[in-house]
Design an enzyme around this catalytic site. Structure first.
Site, PDB file in Angstrom:
ATOM      1  N   ASP A   4       1.292  17.626  19.941  1.00 28.60           N
ATOM      2  CA  ASP A   4       1.971  18.569  20.841  1.00 28.60           C
ATOM      3  C   ASP A   4       2.905  19.560  20.146  1.00 28.60           C
ATOM      4  O   ASP A   4       3.927  19.968  20.745  1.00 28.60           O
ATOM      5  CB  ASP A   4       2.765  17.794  21.907  1.00 28.60           C
ATOM      6  CG  ASP A   4       1.871  17.051  22.877  1.00 28.60           C
ATOM      7  OD1 ASP A   4       0.647  17.308  22.888  1.00 28.60           O
ATOM      8  OD2 ASP A   4       2.387  16.211  23.630  1.00 28.60           O
TER       9      ASP A   4
ATOM     10  N   HIS B 202       0.816  -1.204   0.000  1.00 24.95           N
ATOM     11  CA  HIS B 202       0.000   0.000   0.000  1.00 24.95           C
ATOM     12  C   HIS B 202       0.860   1.269   0.000  1.00 24.95           C
ATOM     13  O   HIS B 202       0.352   2.379   0.109  1.00 24.95           O
ATOM     14  CB  HIS B 202      -0.907  -0.032   1.240  1.00 24.95           C
ATOM     15  CG  HIS B 202      -2.025   0.942   1.230  1.00 24.95           C
ATOM     16  ND1 HIS B 202      -2.140   1.950   2.169  1.00 24.95           N
ATOM     17  CD2 HIS B 202      -3.091   1.104   0.399  1.00 24.95           C
ATOM     18  CE1 HIS B 202      -3.230   2.662   1.931  1.00 24.95           C
ATOM     19  NE2 HIS B 202      -3.821   2.173   0.867  1.00 24.95           N
TER      20      HIS B 202
ATOM     21  N   ASP C 235      16.756  10.456  -8.464  1.00 25.92           N
ATOM     22  CA  ASP C 235      18.205  10.693  -8.384  1.00 25.92           C
ATOM     23  C   ASP C 235      18.765  10.589  -6.971  1.00 25.92           C
ATOM     24  O   ASP C 235      19.858  11.095  -6.694  1.00 25.92           O
ATOM     25  CB  ASP C 235      18.562  12.063  -8.971  1.00 25.92           C
ATOM     26  CG  ASP C 235      18.447  12.091 -10.491  1.00 25.92           C
ATOM     27  OD1 ASP C 235      18.413  11.001 -11.095  1.00 25.92           O
ATOM     28  OD2 ASP C 235      18.385  13.185 -11.065  1.00 25.92           O
TER      29      ASP C 235
ATOM     30  N   HIS D 156      -8.966  11.694   2.159  1.00 26.09           N
ATOM     31  CA  HIS D 156      -8.117  10.513   2.033  1.00 26.09           C
ATOM     32  C   HIS D 156      -6.776  10.722   2.732  1.00 26.09           C
ATOM     33  O   HIS D 156      -5.891   9.868   2.690  1.00 26.09           O
ATOM     34  CB  HIS D 156      -7.902  10.196   0.545  1.00 26.09           C
ATOM     35  CG  HIS D 156      -7.292   8.857   0.280  1.00 26.09           C
ATOM     36  ND1 HIS D 156      -5.989   8.697  -0.136  1.00 26.09           N
ATOM     37  CD2 HIS D 156      -7.816   7.609   0.363  1.00 26.09           C
ATOM     38  CE1 HIS D 156      -5.729   7.410  -0.307  1.00 26.09           C
ATOM     39  NE2 HIS D 156      -6.815   6.726  -0.003  1.00 26.09           N
TER      40      HIS D 156
ATOM     41  N   LYS E 273       3.269   4.471  -0.981  1.00 25.69           N
ATOM     42  CA  LYS E 273       3.334   5.484  -2.042  1.00 25.69           C
ATOM     43  C   LYS E 273       4.665   6.206  -1.892  1.00 25.69           C
ATOM     44  O   LYS E 273       4.794   7.167  -1.134  1.00 25.69           O
ATOM     45  CB  LYS E 273       2.182   6.502  -1.938  1.00 25.69           C
ATOM     46  CG  LYS E 273       0.812   5.928  -2.296  1.00 25.69           C
ATOM     47  CD  LYS E 273       0.075   5.438  -1.097  1.00 25.69           C
ATOM     48  CE  LYS E 273      -1.350   5.013  -1.462  1.00 25.69           C
ATOM     49  NZ  LYS E 273      -2.005   4.284  -0.380  1.00 25.69           N
TER      50      LYS E 273
ATOM     51  N   LYS F 195      -3.802  11.020   5.463  1.00 24.11           N
ATOM     52  CA  LYS F 195      -3.388  10.150   6.574  1.00 24.11           C
ATOM     53  C   LYS F 195      -2.258  10.860   7.318  1.00 24.11           C
ATOM     54  O   LYS F 195      -1.092  10.772   6.917  1.00 24.11           O
ATOM     55  CB  LYS F 195      -2.921   8.806   6.030  1.00 24.11           C
ATOM     56  CG  LYS F 195      -3.871   8.183   4.986  1.00 24.11           C
ATOM     57  CD  LYS F 195      -3.087   7.326   4.002  1.00 24.11           C
ATOM     58  CE  LYS F 195      -3.870   7.014   2.749  1.00 24.11           C
ATOM     59  NZ  LYS F 195      -5.101   6.311   2.919  1.00 24.11           N
TER      60      LYS F 195
END
Length: 475
Positions: free
Chosen positions: A399, A215, A222, A392, A217, A394
């Site tokens: 703090d 899952h 380079d 969507h 991404k 995440k």
């Protein structure tokens, strides 16, 4: 004769049930999970055994990469880690940093620059610009690369760079791209792009792979620029879907943390291609980075590692919070350790604020999550539902000091079954910027208590939500 066949069939079935039950018991998982699987297998023998084969087998003890290969893949980033001058880890985060180092050599790197992108209109132009400027290699590790106008635009850019002599390597998830035509990937292969699917699902290995997906991404260009976050390469991440705008978060990273992204990609590449790539050229010397002491760790987790690394990090960070915990997640189906940590923090007076989408892209997940949201709300947390589109994103901010963003949802699948990646950032400036993103999203949200169907559902709805909640580990 028919009676004899029936007796033989029932004997074989009960023998199969006994073997399955013994396998579940010998796995030594949490007693509640063990009992749940035993009851499913006994009372729904055929369906229960099939479900267990698909979703219940525990692969955490398997090793996908040999320790020797892992050490070689980590060597370059280890040397760069040792070479850092004046590396200072904040006292209040030393245990969390040490946890990640001990789990899977997730090393901290300082003096990073982090750009925050909150929609596809910001992410895609930056990605295309970095692809166009690539001189040596482009590495992409994506759950979904869609065969749509955006996917083809990125594919054309990658093919163009491959024809120029740039090494382009892509890993895509086989299940995430089930609906993508093979010709889309073949066109890139013919254009010089090296491309592999992650854990391709074919019979008879179907049952051992379908539940464990990559899952992540990740993008590395380079060895100097990296991306991590929640966005895949698909048009809906720009234009939205089902008449809803798409709200997401992606980080563009420069600095030493890119070494960690590179290592994560090359570990996955070794798994799919069995090619060990550890040349120094993939870990180039850092250009003059501002001495900002922005400390970051890339943390990966997988169902085949000894511990659920990112989940453990969430629990440790939540229990260490003193003032506030702000979380955005598209799906809220927390396992027991994370839910207990959040409820404990809220009851201890920490401002726990959770933001989820009002309208999900997965109805069963939405129904299952409602009881969890009410449970957290009853513990004293603030729960809001984003209504300006599909959320969507995440991320978590704690703090004004710690923040994390990546591919991990607050659900069973991300914490226990998927291959995930999150960057944990120990920097006040970054935390304040992500806090601002959260508060802006909060201004486009509605309080859970203000929606009667969510806060005070009728009996039939509560019963339905409770039944769907039983499927939480599978959603």
């Amino acid at each position: 004769m028919d009676g004899l066949l029936y007796i033989i069939g029932m004997t074989l079935l009960w023998l199969l049930i006994a073997v399955a039950v013994v396998h579940v018991v010998m796995d030594n998982r949490q007693p509640a999970k063990t009992m749940a699987w035993v009851l499913v297998i006994i009372f729904l023998p055929v369906a229960g055994i099939v479900l267990y084969l698909f979703f219940g087998l525990n692969h955490r003890r398997e090793r996908m990469v040999s320790q020797r290969s892992l050490n070689q893949l980590a060597k370059r980033s280890m040397l760069s880690f040792v070479g850092q001058q004046d590396l200072r880890v904040p006292d209040n985060h030393k245990q969390l940093v040490e946890l990640f180092i001990n789990q899977n050599l997730s090393l901290p790197f300082k003096d990073n620059t982090i750009d925050i992108m909150t929609d596809g209109y910001a992410f895609v132009p930056e990605l295309l610009r970095d692809i166009a400027s690539a001189q040596h290699h482009i590495h992409i590790d994506m759950y979904i690369i869609e065969d749509d106008p955006l996917g083809n635009l990125v594919a054309d850019a990658l093919i163009d760079k491959a024809l120029q002599g740039v090494r382009v390597r892509i890993i895509y998830d086989d299940v995430g791209c089930w609906k993508v035509s093979r010709s889309f990937f073949e066109r890139m292969r013919e254009g010089g792009v090296e491309i592999h699917s992650f854990l391709p699902v074919h019979f008879p290995t179907f049952t051992s792979k379908v539940n464990y997906r990559n899952h992540r991404k990740l993008v590395v260009v380079d060895g100097k620029v990296g991306y991590v976050g929640g966005m895949n390469i698909a048009l809906r991440y720009v234009k939205g879907a089902d008449s809803q705008p798409w709200r997401d978060t992606m980080l563009r990273l420069t600095g030493g943390i890119v070494y960690s992204l590179q290592r994560a990609f090359l570990v996955d590449w070794y798994f799919v291609d069995r090619t060990l790539i550890s040349d120094r050229v993939y870990y180039p010397p850092l250009s003059a980075q501002p001495a900002n002491n922005c400390l970051a760790q890339l943390v990966t987790s997988a169902p085949t590692t000894p511990y659920p690394e990112i989940m453990q990090g969430y629990v440790r960070a939540i229990t260490a919070a003193r003032r506030y915990i702000y979380i955005e997640t598209p799906y809220f189906l927390p396992n027991e350790p994370v839910l207990f940590a959040l409820k404990t923090a809220a009851m201890a007076g920490v401002d726990v604020c959770l933001l989820c989408p009002l309208r999900s892209d997965a109805r069963f997940t939405e129904w299952a999550s409602r009881s969890y949201l009410r449970e957290l709300r009853e513990a004293g947390a603030r729960v809001y539902l984003y209504q300006a589109g599909f959320l969507h994103s995440k991320l978590m901010v704690i703090d004004d000091a710690l923040s994390t963003c990546g591919s991990t949802n607050v659900d069973f699948r991300s914490f226990e079954n998927n291959f995930e990646s999150n960057v944990f950032i120990y920097d006040e400036g970054t935390a304040l910027r992500l806090r601002k993103v959260f508060l802006n999203d909060l201004s486009n949200s509605v309080f859970l208590d203000d929606i009667p169907s969510w806060a005070r559902p009728k009996f039939i709805q509560r019963l339905w939500e409770s039944l769907i909640r039983l499927l939480s580990p599978l959603l």
